[in-house]
Design an enzyme around this catalytic site. Structure first.
Site, PDB file in Angstrom:
ATOM      1  N   GLU A 422       0.983  -0.987   0.036  1.00 50.67           N
ATOM      2  CA  GLU A 422      -0.208   0.059  -0.067  1.00 50.67           C
ATOM      3  C   GLU A 422       0.783   1.405  -0.304  1.00 50.67           C
ATOM      4  OE1 GLU A 422      -2.970  -2.247   2.987  1.00 50.67           O
ATOM      5  OE2 GLU A 422      -2.241  -0.707   3.334  1.00 50.67           O
ATOM      6  N   GLU A 618     -11.007  -3.752  -2.548  1.00 57.23           N
ATOM      7  CA  GLU A 618     -10.534  -5.076  -2.398  1.00 57.23           C
ATOM      8  C   GLU A 618     -11.284  -4.538  -0.497  1.00 57.23           C
ATOM      9  OE1 GLU A 618      -6.547  -5.814  -0.342  1.00 57.23           O
ATOM     10  OE2 GLU A 618      -6.178  -5.967  -3.391  1.00 57.23           O
TER      11      GLU A 618
END
Length: 691
Positions: A422, A618
């Site tokens: 991330e 997601e």
């Protein structure tokens, strides 16, 4: 502009003791009036709350025949609960306005501000003292107190919208610890934004007596009266119909250890069986991590893609697609990690002699989860910079697996930009003692980022700013317990703004540089970058958890638009990790942490859409039940959007044996069909509750 709404925050938890003391007498009288009113008419949410309090008086008074009036301290606590309940409602109203409207509201808007904003949007004139009258185009200004009546009726109307439908109230015992008591009490005060799916039928009487099981009840308000649980079970509601909505491709994330450390398929036969099942329910494809620590694990620029080639061939033979993640981070130590895949061995050797290649906190603790962004242009990795290492890895993938890119089997390449893949600083490392909902710590104390900060301070002419803030608390601090993040704290001073601008710009520059290289490598293929959902402390002024993670997004600034613009610059998709389902699956106290996952999600999504950046999503936590799937559908299918905006794809986390079990795979198939916009037959199950 839509971005103005990004700053609409719910009110903070400011428990003004003096104000509450003044309200105790008035509210106690209100209790008696409401008890009478409840006996006469029954069903508003406020009456239910007062009725609960009368039960508390009866149960909690020793001897049963004494006064119903609670001790002053208990009355004060009840008043605080009412105030938090009211503020939770206000926060949900603000969340709805943030999601659907464009209203100029101040940061700490209350219900009066909301009513005024709605009135102005409808063309009314609202004066600072609250006087409200139609504009000239609507009619003439009313006289005397009519404006007050109008305002009162508006408030009454909005309050009526908050009235909940009649609900079954079940009382049982079963609390076993103060922690469970606290958990249930908070659920009675704050619940997520109501939706048609915020319910879960109780299938057995044992659920009523078990707090551990009751914590999973969705939309059931769990109140506590002297070791008694009161469960409010909402009436049955019809599921939403998503037929005819835009088609959203569904990908299933493969197990983290699907490829072992030798770069071989760990369980070829088992994987093939599961892939065939996924194909049979019309899943579009799978998503897999391509681990740096496996492929280039032993020596620099010696790459082994053998296992991945076998996997991609298997997926292609089944006519499925693949999303791949260039994973430049380690696996292990985070929530959901079930395998350990460290950074390459040769990188760890460099780190032993030069630990400044890792992110470092103020106490000097190193985090080997990924490389510091300070070495992006430092030639210290066996003669290469970090950017060159990432580029060479991606180029090797592009050359060795070109056939899968060229024939479209690989539909998207997600570029790992930080911990867990991330784009964020590793500000909340569990290995260093962080626990939710701590604010985390800034991670800029390695010598390379320290040098960058010094250079930025010199360019501003303030060399004494070449340091990190020293009043940010520790990993598990709360904003109000620090001098930097508290309301009116240093984060909004001259130095604080300088530091946070620099800290967040390092993050943006890192993304900009790697995505530029990724676009060179993958050319016409779709690339993406992943952003996390840092939702705790979102309803405070500073947004402390976001600041330490690198998102300069306090209540008076939009921290996501610049990131979205950077992704747009390189034609990258924004892949957002959704956190809303955590409200259902985790017992975390979202009210106490002033968290608002849905608000964060909408701010990030709107920033992306405003810049023209595609969005994929997601889920962050596993889910196998219909309630959780329906909650996910609410956050990924935008049924009432006039522009018919939709996701480019949805990645489900994750392929585990439990997903393949009979009932679970049936529920997942329903979920896939709804994401595809297909009609789904509703099978109604009848549940009986014994009281």
């Amino acid at each position: 502009m839509a971005t103005d709404m990004h700053k609409l925050l719910g009110t903070s938890e400011e428990d003004d003791d003096e104000e509450m003391d003044m309200d105790v007498k008035e509210e106690d009288d209100g209790d008696r009036r409401n008890r009478d009113k409840h006996a006469a008419s029954g069903s508003s949410s406020n009456d239910e709350f007062m009725f609960q309090q009368s039960m508390q008086d009866q149960v909690g008074t020793p001897g049963g025949g004494g006064s119903r009036r609670s001790r002053p301290l208990e009355e004060k606590e009840r008043t605080k609960l009412r105030e938090r309940h009211r503020r939770a409602i206000t926060a949900r109203i603000l969340g709805g306005l943030r999601r659907h409207g464009n209203y100029n509201l101040r940061v700490r808007a209350d219900i009066n501000d909301v009513i005024a904003a709605l009135a102005r949007e409808a063309g009314w004139v609202v004066l600072p003292d609250g006087t409200t009258f139609p504009s000239k185009s609507q009619g003439t200004k009313p006289t005397g107190g009519s404006s007050a009546v109008a305002a009162g009726s508006s408030a009454s109307h909005i309050a009526s919208q908050q009235t909940s439908p009649p609900a079954l109230r079940v009382v049982s015992s079963g609390l076993r610890s103060p922690v469970e008591l606290s958990s249930c009490r908070m659920k009675g005060v704050f619940t997520p934004a109501p939706s048609p799916y915020d319910m879960l039928p109780i299938q057995s009487p044992e659920l009523v007596g078990s707090v551990n099981k009751a914590e999973g009840l969705v939309g059931c308000s769990v109140d506590v009266i002297n070791s008694k649980q009161i469960l409010e079970i909402p009436p049955n509601l019809t599921e939403q119909d998503f037929s005819g909505t835009p088609y959203v491709p569904v990908y299933v994330m493969l197990p983290l250890g699907v490829i072992n450390m030798k770069c071989e398929l760990a369980d070829r036969d088992g994987l093939l069986k599961h892939l065939r099942i996924l194909k049979s329910i019309h899943v579009d494809g799978v998503k897999v991590d391509c681990w740096w620590g496996i492929v280039e694990g032993h020596s620099p620029q010696e790459y082994n893609w053998t296992g991945y080639r076998q996997l991609f061939q298997m997926v292609r033979d089944l006519n499925l697609k693949i999303q791949v993640l260039m994973s430049f981070h380690e696996c292990g130590g985070n929530v959901g990690d079930d395998v350990c895949i460290p950074l390459p061995h040769w990188v760890a050797e460099i780190g032993r002699t030069n630990p400044d290649i890792y992110f470092t906190d103020r106490e000097g603790r190193r985090n080997p989860e990924c490389l510091s962004w300070g070495i992006d242009k430092e030639r210290i990795l066996r003669g290469r910079t970090a950017l060159e290492v990432y580029f060479d890895y991606m180029r090797s993938f592009r050359i060795e697996l070109a056939e899968f890119l060229e024939d479209g089997v690989i539909s998207m390449v997600e570029i790992g930009l930080g911990p867990c893949g991330e784009l964020r600083y590793p500000s909340c490392p569990i290995k260093h003692g962080w626990r939710y909902p701590g604010v985390g710590e800034f991670q800029c104390y390695d010598k390379y980022l320290s040098k960058s900060l010094r250079k930025a301070a010199e360019s501003r002419g303030h060399l004494f700013w070449a340091r990190g803030p020293d009043n940010t608390g520790s990993y598990n601090s709360q904003p109000q317990g620090t001098g930097f993040f508290c309301d009116g704290g240093d984060y909004d001073g001259l130095y604080g703004r300088f530091f946070l601008k620099w800290y967040s710009q390092v993050l943006i520059d890192h993304a900009d540089q790697i995505l530029c290289l990724a676009k060179l490598v993958f050319d016409s293929s779709c690339i993406a970058a992943k952003l996390p959902d840092v939702h705790w402390w979102y309803r405070t002024a500073s947004h402390a958890a976001e600041l330490t993670a690198g998102f300069y997004n306090p209540s008076n600034r939009d921290g996501y638009s610049a990131i979205a613009s950077t992704l747009k610059k390189h034609g990258a998709t924004l892949s957002f990790v959704s956190g809303e389902v955590q409200v259902l699956n985790r017992p975390d106290d979202f009210s106490g942490a002033l968290g608002e996952p849905e608000a964060v999600a909408w701010q990030v999504l709107n920033a992306a859409w405003d810049s023209g950046t595609p969005v994929a999503r997601e889920n962050s936590l596993a889910c196998h039940d219909r309630v959780g799937y329906n909650k996910m559908l609410e956050s990924v299918k935008f049924r009432n959007d006039p522009d018919r905006k939709h996701l480019s794809s949805f990645a489900y986390s994750r392929l585990v044996p439990a997903l393949m079990e009979g009932h679970n795979i049936v529920e997942f198939e329903r979920f896939v069909k709804k994401l595809h916009g297909e009609a789904v037959m509703n099978h109604h199950h009848h549940h009986h509750q014994q009281v």
